[in-house]
Design a protein around this motif. Structure first.
Motif, short mmCIF file in Angstrom:
data_model
loop_
_atom_site.label_atom_id
_atom_site.label_comp_id
_atom_site.label_asym_id
_atom_site.label_seq_id
_atom_site.Cartn_x
_atom_site.Cartn_y
_atom_site.Cartn_z
N ALA A 1 0.83 -1.21 0.00
CA ALA A 1 0.00 0.00 0.00
C ALA A 1 0.86 1.26 0.00
O ALA A 1 1.92 1.29 0.63
N GLY A 2 0.37 2.28 -0.70
CA GLY A 2 0.99 3.60 -0.67
C GLY A 2 2.43 3.62 -1.16
O GLY A 2 3.19 4.51 -0.80
N GLY A 3 2.80 2.62 -1.98
CA GLY A 3 4.15 2.61 -2.54
C GLY A 3 5.20 2.00 -1.63
O GLY A 3 6.40 2.09 -1.90
N ARG A 4 4.77 1.34 -0.51
CA ARG A 4 5.75 0.70 0.38
C ARG A 4 6.63 -0.27 -0.42
O ARG A 4 6.15 -1.05 -1.23
N GLY A 5 7.92 -0.21 -0.16
CA GLY A 5 8.84 -1.15 -0.80
C GLY A 5 8.98 -2.41 0.05
O GLY A 5 8.52 -2.45 1.19
N PRO B 1 10.93 3.57 -0.02
CA PRO B 1 10.78 2.18 -0.49
C PRO B 1 12.12 1.51 -0.79
O PRO B 1 12.25 0.30 -0.63
N ASP B 2 13.13 2.30 -1.20
CA ASP B 2 14.45 1.72 -1.48
C ASP B 2 15.45 2.05 -0.39
O ASP B 2 16.65 1.83 -0.55
N GLY B 3 14.97 2.67 0.68
CA GLY B 3 15.88 2.99 1.78
C GLY B 3 16.64 4.29 1.61
O GLY B 3 17.43 4.66 2.47
N ARG B 4 16.44 4.97 0.49
CA ARG B 4 17.12 6.25 0.26
C ARG B 4 16.19 7.17 -0.51
O ARG B 4 15.23 6.72 -1.11
N GLY B 5 16.53 8.47 -0.51
CA GLY B 5 15.81 9.41 -1.38
C GLY B 5 14.63 10.08 -0.71
O GLY B 5 14.43 9.96 0.51
N ALA B 6 13.84 10.75 -1.55
CA ALA B 6 12.72 11.56 -1.04
C ALA B 6 11.72 10.68 -0.30
O ALA B 6 11.44 9.55 -0.73
N HIS C 1 12.33 -1.16 13.78
CA HIS C 1 12.02 -2.43 14.46
C HIS C 1 12.19 -3.53 13.40
O HIS C 1 11.25 -4.24 13.06
N TRP C 2 13.40 -3.57 12.82
CA TRP C 2 13.91 -4.72 12.05
C TRP C 2 13.51 -4.81 10.58
O TRP C 2 13.95 -5.72 9.89
N ASP C 3 12.65 -3.89 10.08
CA ASP C 3 12.22 -4.03 8.69
C ASP C 3 13.09 -3.19 7.76
O ASP C 3 12.68 -2.15 7.26
N LEU C 4 14.29 -3.66 7.51
CA LEU C 4 15.24 -2.95 6.64
C LEU C 4 14.78 -3.03 5.18
O LEU C 4 14.46 -4.12 4.70
N PRO C 5 14.75 -1.88 4.47
CA PRO C 5 14.40 -1.95 3.04
C PRO C 5 15.29 -2.96 2.30
O PRO C 5 16.50 -2.98 2.50
N GLN C 6 14.67 -3.78 1.46
CA GLN C 6 15.41 -4.85 0.77
C GLN C 6 16.55 -4.29 -0.07
O GLN C 6 17.60 -4.92 -0.19
N ALA C 7 16.35 -3.09 -0.65
CA ALA C 7 17.42 -2.52 -1.50
C ALA C 7 18.68 -2.30 -0.66
O ALA C 7 19.80 -2.51 -1.16
N LEU C 8 18.52 -1.89 0.59
CA LEU C 8 19.70 -1.72 1.45
C LEU C 8 20.27 -3.07 1.87
O LEU C 8 21.48 -3.22 2.01
N TYR D 1 16.88 8.76 6.85
CA TYR D 1 15.47 8.33 6.98
C TYR D 1 14.86 8.86 8.29
O TYR D 1 13.76 9.42 8.29
N ALA D 2 15.60 8.70 9.39
CA ALA D 2 15.09 9.14 10.69
C ALA D 2 14.77 10.63 10.66
O ALA D 2 13.75 11.08 11.20
N GLY D 3 15.62 11.40 9.99
CA GLY D 3 15.40 12.84 9.88
C GLY D 3 14.06 13.16 9.24
O GLY D 3 13.33 14.05 9.70
N HIS D 4 13.70 12.43 8.18
CA HIS D 4 12.42 12.70 7.50
C HIS D 4 11.24 12.47 8.44
O HIS D 4 10.29 13.24 8.47
N VAL D 5 11.31 11.38 9.21
CA VAL D 5 10.18 11.05 10.08
C VAL D 5 10.08 12.07 11.21
O VAL D 5 9.00 12.59 11.53
N VAL D 6 11.21 12.36 11.82
CA VAL D 6 11.19 13.25 12.99
C VAL D 6 10.81 14.67 12.56
O VAL D 6 10.09 15.37 13.26
#
Ligand code: FCB
Length: 457
Positions: free
Chosen positions: A31-35, A91-96, A125-132, A150-155
């Protein structure tokens, strides 16, 4: 209620709640483009999950989150710990960042706040993007920098509304169970990979703390560690040494760098041949002051020395008469008191939170629709009493969160382990409160009543 401690032992402002994590409950993996994450990959690999389960649907919390907020409210929960799925944000662990991902967690946080429930967020909590994962996962130093980004975007989006930000959940479990025991993603059995992953996870924590402090100076930051006391099953000196090593690997390997800026000498010497590159500045980054430390406590390790086993050469010994959960874990509340007091004494974090504590039991829905789970009620009451004793001893404990709000995907054990306050029917996804949930609600209500301002005052 009798085995619960006196609710007045907990100060006003103490929070009682429950915890979950994204992959274990959300479902809606596209959903919503999740990778994809490495847990999607792992769970879909035949033979990896004991019942063949995956997180594809899980509890469908991604769709049913409003209903779940309703349950939290009915139980009177005052705090809720959830995790943000990195592959929903990048979705790929990097980018916008993806707006749809951030919007989901924003709705959840706002929904919690509207109901007077304090949001506690965990960023990994352990769900590392597969691309990474494909680029080396936590064995690659670069993954740590990607995490801070990534943390910066969320916070950036949610900092003003979240009470506690934890960078990582249980880096020990991710490193050891994922890279040495092979029971979790990525499923390796390699000591060098394990130690590299552990170091890069801690580095990721340090880089994230630095980035978040710079971007959002007031945001309350911490980390969540799994801790376990080890006790000796005999009085041989070899067993005492095995206890020290087991404690060193499980507890000190993470607590020492985070609070003392160094790896414990004894274990570092044992692992000298397999250590990754540790750069001079790494440990200062890892040991930045934190606002709180979250502890996940389930059980102890009662062990004796066994030279035929790999390091730490410790064999688990069953405790006669002990109550074991369906995970095989002993109900031993003294261990929680012990770890809270020891960590306060030896590492002195500013504040502590029990971020997970709970038990899996063989719950069934009775003909009358009730789920009678006295063993879980006993477990919770016993561990709350342990918290009360730690508070009386001066431990700055702020909150207690039950694992878990609801039955969910228990990693390598699939859907065979029920940890929830809420029973989930995995066919219909219907939730219903177990007896322990109502007992917990009554305890929380007793605490609120004990601290309510007297009428007319
Ligand atoms: C902890 C995890 C949590 C859950 C419990 C039972 O190690 O953080 O996700 O699986 O164990």
């Amino acid at each position: 209620m009798s085995s619960f401690p006196d609710a007045r032992a907990f100060p006003a402002g103490f929070r009682f709640g429950a915890a979950t994590s994204a992959y274990q409950i959300e479902g809606a993996v596209a959903a919503g483009g999740r990778g994809p994450s490495w847990w999607d990959r792992f769970a879909h690999t035949p033979g990896r999950i004991s019942d063949g389960g995956t997180g594809d649907i899980a509890c469908d919390h991604f769709t049913r989150w409003r209903e779940d907020l309703g349950w939290m409210q009915r139980l009177g929960l005052q705090a809720y710990r959830f995790s943000v799925a990195w592959p929903r944000i990048q979705p790929d662990g990097r980018g916008a960042p993806l707006a749809a991902g951030l919007d989901f967690y924003e709705r959840l946080v706002d929904g919690l706040l509207e109901r007077g429930i304090e949001p506690h967020a965990t960023l990994y909590h352990w769900d590392l993007p597969q691309a990474l994962a494909d680029a080396g996962g936590w064995q690659a130093r670069d993954t740590a920098a990607a995490f801070a980004d990534y943390a910066g975007h969320v916070v950036q989006r949610l900092a003003d509304r979240v009470a506690h930000w934890a960078t990582l959940n249980e880096p020990r479990c991710c490193a050891w169970v994922g890279h040495l025991e092979g029971r979790h993603a990525p499923g390796l059995t390699d000591r060098r990979a394990t130690l590299a992953a552990a170091h890069h996870l801690l580095l990721a924590h340090g880089l994230a703390v630095q980035a978040l402090r710079a971007a959002r100076p007031g945001a309350p930051l911490g980390i969540v560690l799994d801790v376990k006391p080890y006790t000796a099953a005999d009085d041989r000196p070899e067993t005492a040494a095995a206890v020290r090593r087991a404690d060193g690997v499980f507890n000190r390997w993470f607590l020492d760098p985070l609070f003392r800026g160094r790896y414990p000498d004894d274990i570092a010497a044992d692992h000298a041949a397999d250590m990754p590159e540790v750069r001079t500045a790494d440990l200062a980054l890892i040991a930045q002051p934190l606002d709180f430390l979250g502890l996940n406590y389930y059980t102890r390790g009662h062990v004796r020395h066994d030279a035929s086993l790999p390091h730490p050469h410790a064999a688990l010994v069953p405790v006669p008469g002990a109550h074991l959960s369906t995970m095989g874990w002993e109900d031993w509340p003294q261990g929680l008191e012990l770890m809270l007091c020891r960590i306060h004494r030896e590492y002195a974090p500013r504040a502590l939170v029990v971020a997970e504590n709970g038990a899996a039991e063989p719950d069934v829905v009775d003909a009358d629709g009730r789920v009678r789970d006295p063993a879980r009620t006993r477990y919770l009451a016993g561990h709350l009493a342990a918290c009360a004793r730690a508070l009386a001893a001066g431990v700055p404990l702020q909150a207690y969160l039950v694992w878990s709000l609801m039955d969910n995907f228990e990693w390598g054990r699939g859907y065979t382990q029920r940890f929830g306050l809420l029973h989930v029917d995995f066919e219909t996804l219907e939730r219903r409160a177990k007896d322990s949930a109502w007992a917990y609600r009554d305890f929380i209500a007793a605490h609120a009543a004990a601290h309510a301002a007297p009428r007319g005052a």
